[in-house]
Design a protein around this motif. Sequence first.
Motif, PDB file in Angstrom:
ATOM      1  N   ASP A  43     -21.974 -63.545 -33.100  1.00 44.93           N
ATOM      2  CA  ASP A  43     -22.234 -62.117 -33.288  1.00 44.93           C
ATOM      3  C   ASP A  43     -21.066 -61.572 -34.108  1.00 44.93           C
ATOM      4  OD1 ASP A  43     -24.464 -62.431 -31.722  1.00 44.93           O
ATOM      5  OD2 ASP A  43     -23.547 -61.631 -29.906  1.00 44.93           O
ATOM      6  N   ARG A  44     -21.196 -61.579 -35.425  1.00 47.30           N
ATOM      7  CA  ARG A  44     -20.053 -61.264 -36.283  1.00 47.30           C
ATOM      8  C   ARG A  44     -20.321 -60.146 -37.284  1.00 47.30           C
ATOM      9  NH1 ARG A  44     -20.035 -66.897 -39.827  1.00 47.30           N
ATOM     10  NH2 ARG A  44     -22.063 -66.610 -40.831  1.00 47.30           N
ATOM     11  N   ARG A  47     -17.952 -54.543 -36.849  1.00 41.71           N
ATOM     12  CA  ARG A  47     -16.559 -54.349 -37.269  1.00 41.71           C
ATOM     13  C   ARG A  47     -15.641 -54.145 -36.071  1.00 41.71           C
ATOM     14  NH1 ARG A  47     -17.416 -50.076 -42.314  1.00 41.71           N
ATOM     15  NH2 ARG A  47     -18.752 -51.435 -43.586  1.00 41.71           N
ATOM     16  N   SER A  48     -16.191 -53.683 -34.971  1.00 35.49           N
ATOM     17  CA  SER A  48     -15.400 -53.454 -33.766  1.00 35.49           C
ATOM     18  C   SER A  48     -15.143 -54.779 -33.048  1.00 35.49           C
ATOM     19  CB  SER A  48     -16.141 -52.502 -32.826  1.00 35.49           C
ATOM     20  OG  SER A  48     -15.521 -52.467 -31.555  1.00 35.49           O
ATOM     21  N   PRO A  49     -13.938 -54.968 -32.480  1.00 36.90           N
ATOM     22  CA  PRO A  49     -13.651 -56.169 -31.693  1.00 36.90           C
ATOM     23  C   PRO A  49     -14.075 -56.038 -30.239  1.00 36.90           C
ATOM     24  CG  PRO A  49     -11.668 -54.852 -31.854  1.00 36.90           C
ATOM     25  CD  PRO A  49     -12.734 -54.116 -32.656  1.00 36.90           C
ATOM     26  N   ALA A  50     -14.740 -54.933 -29.881  1.00 31.81           N
ATOM     27  CA  ALA A  50     -15.145 -54.723 -28.494  1.00 31.81           C
ATOM     28  C   ALA A  50     -16.055 -55.854 -28.018  1.00 31.81           C
ATOM     29  CB  ALA A  50     -15.872 -53.388 -28.357  1.00 31.81           C
ATOM     30  N   PRO A  51     -16.015 -56.171 -26.724  1.00 27.28           N
ATOM     31  CA  PRO A  51     -16.827 -57.269 -26.190  1.00 27.28           C
ATOM     32  C   PRO A  51     -18.323 -57.022 -26.307  1.00 27.28           C
ATOM     33  CG  PRO A  51     -15.108 -56.615 -24.640  1.00 27.28           C
ATOM     34  CD  PRO A  51     -15.159 -55.560 -25.693  1.00 27.28           C
ATOM     35  N   HIS A  68     -22.723 -69.202 -29.608  1.00 26.83           N
ATOM     36  CA  HIS A  68     -23.447 -69.222 -28.352  1.00 26.83           C
ATOM     37  C   HIS A  68     -24.941 -69.305 -28.626  1.00 26.83           C
ATOM     38  CE1 HIS A  68     -23.027 -65.010 -29.583  1.00 26.83           C
ATOM     39  NE2 HIS A  68     -24.180 -64.780 -28.973  1.00 26.83           N
ATOM     40  N   GLY A  69     -25.687 -69.755 -27.638  1.00 34.85           N
ATOM     41  CA  GLY A  69     -27.126 -69.874 -27.798  1.00 34.85           C
ATOM     42  C   GLY A  69     -27.799 -70.130 -26.463  1.00 34.85           C
ATOM     43  N   LEU A  83     -25.503 -55.299 -25.345  1.00 33.01           N
ATOM     44  CA  LEU A  83     -24.932 -54.042 -25.826  1.00 33.01           C
ATOM     45  C   LEU A  83     -23.693 -54.339 -26.650  1.00 33.01           C
ATOM     46  CD1 LEU A  83     -25.507 -52.387 -22.449  1.00 33.01           C
ATOM     47  CD2 LEU A  83     -26.132 -51.203 -24.537  1.00 33.01           C
ATOM     48  N   ARG A  84     -23.597 -53.691 -27.819  1.00 30.04           N
ATOM     49  CA  ARG A  84     -22.488 -53.957 -28.727  1.00 30.04           C
ATOM     50  C   ARG A  84     -21.992 -52.648 -29.348  1.00 30.04           C
ATOM     51  NH1 ARG A  84     -25.626 -58.746 -32.064  1.00 30.04           N
ATOM     52  NH2 ARG A  84     -26.576 -59.699 -30.224  1.00 30.04           N
ATOM     53  N   GLU A  85     -20.751 -52.688 -29.731  1.00 29.25           N
ATOM     54  CA  GLU A  85     -20.128 -51.574 -30.450  1.00 29.25           C
ATOM     55  C   GLU A  85     -19.948 -52.042 -31.887  1.00 29.25           C
ATOM     56  OE1 GLU A  85     -15.706 -49.889 -30.294  1.00 29.25           O
ATOM     57  OE2 GLU A  85     -16.780 -49.533 -28.420  1.00 29.25           O
ATOM     58  N   THR A  86     -20.693 -51.425 -32.828  1.00 26.86           N
ATOM     59  CA  THR A  86     -20.669 -51.933 -34.206  1.00 26.86           C
ATOM     60  C   THR A  86     -19.384 -51.558 -34.952  1.00 26.86           C
ATOM     61  OG1 THR A  86     -21.741 -49.991 -35.191  1.00 26.86           O
ATOM     62  CG2 THR A  86     -23.183 -51.744 -34.321  1.00 26.86           C
TER      63      THR A  86
END
Length: 226
Positions: free
Chosen positions: A143-144, A147-151, A197-198, A221-224
């Motif tokens: 998941d790259r 731009r945020s390094p948040a988990p 991961h998969g 849930l992600r922080e972009t």
Amino acid sequence: MADGLFPRERSEPAPGAVHVPGWLPFERQRELVAACREFGRGPAAYEHTVLPGGRVMSVRSLCLGRRWVPYRYLGPEENLLELPDWLVELGRAALADAYGTHDGAAGADGAAGTDGGPHGGFAPDTALVNFYADGAKMGMHQDREERSPAPVVSLSLGDTCVFRLGNTEDRGRPWTDLELASGDLLVFGGPSRLAYHGVPKVYAGSAEPALGLAGRLNITLRETGL
């Protein structure tokens, strides 16, 4: 697959990765399943993503909030579904419980001493909901695009799966295989944020029938940072 004879314990399979079995109470799981059904009633639907080169993913997906397409996020004007505030708050609570930020253990970037409340300032603006029907799987990937390094905060519903958490260099070994059952929470950040991961296997029919779900749902849930 775990047979229920022994309780499943919280674990840290890799630095920055935390697995909390049974984090969601059963009634909350039922509520999330119902919400995921509503998400797919429109204006977006669960669809098989077509990757560059023409390969079609076996899972069906939809996005809440910032919309992801391989391999980028679209502008906010392209959003089809709103990311509900209640789901944002659920993600923040999950992160706080996993990392123990209320004790100052770690923040949203996996670092100790981060300000921003018990959730370390985690502000997800996108959620990817994946549905695994019988036979569906997910290849190893990172998941790259954020731009945020948040988990990444991941919630599992329905059938138990094998979740493969790899290294940050390539799709090969070393990796760790975890069983994620309905209600489980997995957070990966810090040194594991960009781990490959998969999901190589889903145990069809393993969910509690009273959940009312045939298959597996996964909400990430992600922080972009966009």
